[in-house]
Design a protein around this motif. Structure first.
Motif, PDB file in Angstrom:
ATOM      1  N   LEU A 125      -3.230  10.776   9.871  1.00 17.70           N
ATOM      2  CA  LEU A 125      -2.687  11.273  11.145  1.00 17.70           C
ATOM      3  C   LEU A 125      -3.668  11.014  12.289  1.00 17.70           C
ATOM      4  N   GLU A 126      -4.952  11.249  12.011  1.00 17.18           N
ATOM      5  CA  GLU A 126      -5.956  11.067  13.053  1.00 17.18           C
ATOM      6  C   GLU A 126      -6.115   9.588  13.421  1.00 17.18           C
ATOM      7  N   LEU A 127      -6.036   8.709  12.425  1.00 19.21           N
ATOM      8  CA  LEU A 127      -6.126   7.274  12.718  1.00 19.21           C
ATOM      9  C   LEU A 127      -4.962   6.840  13.613  1.00 19.21           C
ATOM     10  N   ILE A 128      -3.760   7.318  13.306  1.00 26.19           N
ATOM     11  CA  ILE A 128      -2.592   6.944  14.122  1.00 26.19           C
ATOM     12  C   ILE A 128      -2.768   7.478  15.542  1.00 26.19           C
ATOM     13  N   ARG A 129      -3.205   8.735  15.645  1.00 25.54           N
ATOM     14  CA  ARG A 129      -3.403   9.320  16.988  1.00 25.54           C
ATOM     15  C   ARG A 129      -4.420   8.522  17.787  1.00 25.54           C
ATOM     16  N   ARG A 130      -5.564   8.238  17.166  1.00 30.91           N
ATOM     17  CA  ARG A 130      -6.636   7.557  17.912  1.00 30.91           C
ATOM     18  C   ARG A 130      -6.278   6.113  18.228  1.00 30.91           C
ATOM     19  N   SER A 131      -5.494   5.477  17.352  1.00 30.30           N
ATOM     20  CA  SER A 131      -5.093   4.096  17.631  1.00 30.30           C
ATOM     21  C   SER A 131      -4.115   4.076  18.790  1.00 30.30           C
ATOM     22  N   GLY A 132      -3.349   5.161  18.923  1.00 34.49           N
ATOM     23  CA  GLY A 132      -2.407   5.269  20.032  1.00 34.49           C
ATOM     24  C   GLY A 132      -1.127   4.475  19.824  1.00 34.49           C
ATOM     25  N   VAL A 133      -0.940   3.940  18.614  1.00 32.49           N
ATOM     26  CA  VAL A 133       0.261   3.145  18.310  1.00 32.49           C
ATOM     27  C   VAL A 133       0.731   3.487  16.900  1.00 32.49           C
ATOM     28  N   PRO A 134       2.025   3.281  16.614  1.00 32.67           N
ATOM     29  CA  PRO A 134       2.473   3.436  15.229  1.00 32.67           C
ATOM     30  C   PRO A 134       1.826   2.345  14.362  1.00 32.67           C
ATOM     31  N   LEU A 135       1.586   2.664  13.110  1.00 31.26           N
ATOM     32  CA  LEU A 135       0.913   1.716  12.217  1.00 31.26           C
ATOM     33  C   LEU A 135       1.872   1.181  11.160  1.00 31.26           C
ATOM     34  N   ALA A 136       2.004  -0.145  11.120  1.00 30.71           N
ATOM     35  CA  ALA A 136       2.752  -0.764  10.028  1.00 30.71           C
ATOM     36  C   ALA A 136       1.813  -0.831   8.834  1.00 30.71           C
ATOM     37  N   ALA A 137       2.238  -0.325   7.692  1.00 32.82           N
ATOM     38  CA  ALA A 137       1.334  -0.338   6.541  1.00 32.82           C
ATOM     39  C   ALA A 137       2.083  -0.326   5.215  1.00 32.82           C
ATOM     40  N   PRO A 138       1.841  -1.349   4.402  1.00 34.23           N
ATOM     41  CA  PRO A 138       2.281  -1.303   3.009  1.00 34.23           C
ATOM     42  C   PRO A 138       1.159  -0.672   2.186  1.00 34.23           C
ATOM     43  N   SER A 139       1.398  -0.480   0.910  1.00 34.78           N
ATOM     44  CA  SER A 139       0.321  -0.040   0.033  1.00 34.78           C
ATOM     45  C   SER A 139      -0.781  -1.112   0.032  1.00 34.78           C
ATOM     46  N   ALA A 140      -2.045  -0.667  -0.082  1.00 34.78           N
ATOM     47  CA  ALA A 140      -3.184  -1.574   0.115  1.00 34.78           C
ATOM     48  C   ALA A 140      -3.602  -2.281  -1.179  1.00 34.78           C
ATOM     49  N   ASN A 141      -2.621  -2.937  -1.799  1.00 31.42           N
ATOM     50  CA  ASN A 141      -2.908  -3.717  -3.002  1.00 31.42           C
ATOM     51  C   ASN A 141      -2.421  -5.138  -2.750  1.00 31.42           C
ATOM     52  N   ARG A 142      -2.905  -6.092  -3.575  1.00 33.11           N
ATOM     53  CA  ARG A 142      -2.331  -7.426  -3.487  1.00 33.11           C
ATOM     54  C   ARG A 142      -0.887  -7.354  -3.958  1.00 33.11           C
ATOM     55  N   PHE A 143      -0.044  -8.288  -3.466  1.00 31.62           N
ATOM     56  CA  PHE A 143       1.384  -8.216  -3.741  1.00 31.62           C
ATOM     57  C   PHE A 143       1.677  -8.115  -5.246  1.00 31.62           C
ATOM     58  N   GLY A 144       2.561  -7.188  -5.577  1.00 32.11           N
ATOM     59  CA  GLY A 144       3.018  -7.077  -6.955  1.00 32.11           C
ATOM     60  C   GLY A 144       2.064  -6.325  -7.866  1.00 32.11           C
ATOM     61  N   ARG A 145       0.958  -5.827  -7.335  1.00 28.16           N
ATOM     62  CA  ARG A 145      -0.020  -5.160  -8.184  1.00 28.16           C
ATOM     63  C   ARG A 145       0.098  -3.644  -8.047  1.00 28.16           C
ATOM     64  N   VAL A 146      -0.648  -2.947  -8.905  1.00 23.00           N
ATOM     65  CA  VAL A 146      -0.600  -1.491  -8.927  1.00 23.00           C
ATOM     66  C   VAL A 146      -1.121  -0.915  -7.603  1.00 23.00           C
ATOM     67  N   SER A 147      -0.438   0.092  -7.073  1.00 25.32           N
ATOM     68  CA  SER A 147      -0.848   0.682  -5.796  1.00 25.32           C
ATOM     69  C   SER A 147      -2.165   1.435  -5.939  1.00 25.32           C
ATOM     70  N   PRO A 148      -3.012   1.389  -4.882  1.00 20.46           N
ATOM     71  CA  PRO A 148      -4.319   2.046  -4.934  1.00 20.46           C
ATOM     72  C   PRO A 148      -4.233   3.536  -4.605  1.00 20.46           C
ATOM     73  N   THR A 149      -4.885   4.350  -5.393  1.00 21.66           N
ATOM     74  CA  THR A 149      -4.897   5.785  -5.123  1.00 21.66           C
ATOM     75  C   THR A 149      -6.295   6.268  -4.740  1.00 21.66           C
ATOM     76  N   ARG A 150      -7.272   5.350  -4.716  1.00 16.34           N
ATOM     77  CA  ARG A 150      -8.639   5.683  -4.294  1.00 16.34           C
ATOM     78  C   ARG A 150      -9.185   4.549  -3.441  1.00 16.34           C
ATOM     79  N   ALA A 151     -10.162   4.886  -2.583  1.00 20.83           N
ATOM     80  CA  ALA A 151     -10.768   3.873  -1.720  1.00 20.83           C
ATOM     81  C   ALA A 151     -11.374   2.741  -2.560  1.00 20.83           C
ATOM     82  N   GLU A 152     -11.948   3.090  -3.719  1.00 18.92           N
ATOM     83  CA  GLU A 152     -12.597   2.044  -4.519  1.00 18.92           C
ATOM     84  C   GLU A 152     -11.569   1.047  -5.080  1.00 18.92           C
ATOM     85  N   HIS A 153     -10.323   1.485  -5.319  1.00 20.14           N
ATOM     86  CA  HIS A 153      -9.287   0.538  -5.763  1.00 20.14           C
ATOM     87  C   HIS A 153      -9.039  -0.496  -4.669  1.00 20.14           C
ATOM     88  N   VAL A 154      -9.029  -0.036  -3.419  1.00 20.91           N
ATOM     89  CA  VAL A 154      -8.777  -0.950  -2.303  1.00 20.91           C
ATOM     90  C   VAL A 154      -9.924  -1.942  -2.187  1.00 20.91           C
TER      91      VAL A 154
END
Ligand code: TXA
Ligand code: MG
Length: 321
Positions: A125-154
């Motif tokens: 929420l804070e990142l969106i507020r400070r950016s001042g724009v809506p954020l387009a975002a998919p899950s932060a994994n390479r296509f077709g791979r398991v979604s990341p649930t921790r920063a270290e996965h990303v």
């Protein structure tokens, strides 16, 4: 506003600057980590597809931090939208609505609709507020791979992304539920962290069902979450699989056979815990060099629908026949 420590403050400031200058930031949400860009900047959005190796037919969810921002993205004046947003936002429900022309076609993969949600994680929420724009975002994994649930996965999956906000392990661990509205009610496009039953308390389910794997929600592609280690659902595993070389993902009791590694979705058969653990456990198996992982199926009610959806997709490539 949530209080952040000095390091987090500096990282948030830097992250918002990166977004405003057209770059990418990986950020935590309550579901999974996302890879964000300014939703109004097609060049920045293109970088997301590039970083993920994602085919451009897959539309991105746009993340907002205030309810009113929904109406920067759509002209739809449907009171059911307000009702659903009021009840479920901030939280893991994505509403697919007719898009305004100002939403770049690259965000929506040329669809006339856009998926919108307000995430619940304070850093998101804070990142969106400070950016001042809506954020387009998919899950932060390479296509077709398991979604990341921790920063270290990303960091492991997308080492080229230099700004990764660490908000700890995702509390839901499974992606948002995606729905659209028609005249009769809601259509479930992707099962997720909010259950069908919870939505039905506000809006009826439309008798029109989404076509599985149809273009309406490319996230429903049969094989979408592919772990590096072959995954089988118990019951579908080849008979000659040697448990001493395999992992087991258990829901309830551990397996009888001597599996090399046993991890638990939930020892107490709690679907909420199982959802939160699902991708995390799959990630943890990957570096172990196991011949395969066998997973217990979970009952397909409530959150179990989304869990089995992800397990079947993870198992798909390796299914026999
Ligand atoms: O929990 C989540 O939803 C996470 C976090 C980061 O918010 N995001 C996520 O994004 O899972 P992604 O891109 O991995 O999945 C988005 C899903 C896809 O299945 C996509 O097809 C569907 O939402 N979707 C997005 N916009 C859509 C639209 N206009 N029409 C139909 N489906 C849409
Ligand atoms: Mg995804």
């Amino acid at each position: 506003m949530a209080g952040f420590d000095g390091t987090t403050e500096r990282e948030l400031t830097r992250a918002a600057e990166i977004i405003r200058s057209g770059g990418l930031v990986a950020f935590p949400t309550e579901t999974v980590y996302g890879l964000a860009a300014d939703a109004g900047n097609p060049l920045a959005v293109a970088r997301i597809f590039e970083a993920k190796g994602r085919p451009s037919f897959d539309p991105l969810i746009v993340h907002i931090a205030r309810h009113e921002q929904l109406f920067d993205l759509t002209d739809a004046a449907d009171e059911r939208l307000a009702l659903l947003a009021e009840r479920f936002w901030p939280g893991p429900l994505t509403l697919v609505v007719p898009k305004r022309p100002t939403v770049p076609n690259l965000v929506t993969a040329d669809l006339p609709t856009v998926g919108v949600r307000m995430p619940a994680h304070p850093l998101a929420l804070e990142l969106i507020r400070r950016s001042g724009v809506p954020l387009a975002a998919p899950s932060a994994n390479r296509f077709g791979r398991v979604s990341p649930t921790r920063a270290e996965h990303v960091r492991r999956e997308l080492p080229a992304v230099d700004c990764v906000l660490d908000g700890g392990p995702a509390s839901f661990g499974i992606e948002s539920t995606v729905i659209a509205l028609d005249d009769d009610g809601f259509v479930l496009l992707r099962p997720g962290a909010v259950t069908r039953e919870e939505i039905e308390r506000l809006v009826p389910a439309s008798p029109r069902a989404a076509a599985p794997g149809g273009a309406a929600s490319p996230g429903l592609l049969a094989s979408h979450y592919s772990p590096a280690t072959p995954l089988f659902l118990a019951g579908d595993a080849p008979a000659d699989l040697d448990p001493r070389r395999c992992g087991y993902l258990a829901f309830g009791d551990p397996p009888d056979a001597p599996y090399l590694e046993v991890a638990f979705l939930s020892r107490t058969r709690d679907p909420r815990e199982a959802a939160a653990n699902l991708f995390d456990r799959l990630h943890a198996f990957e570096p172990l060099g196991l011949a395969a992982v066998v997973a217990d199926p979970v009952p397909e009610t409530g959150l179990g629908v989304a869990i089995m959806d992800r397990l079947r997709k993870a198992a798909h490539r390796h299914r026999r026949a």
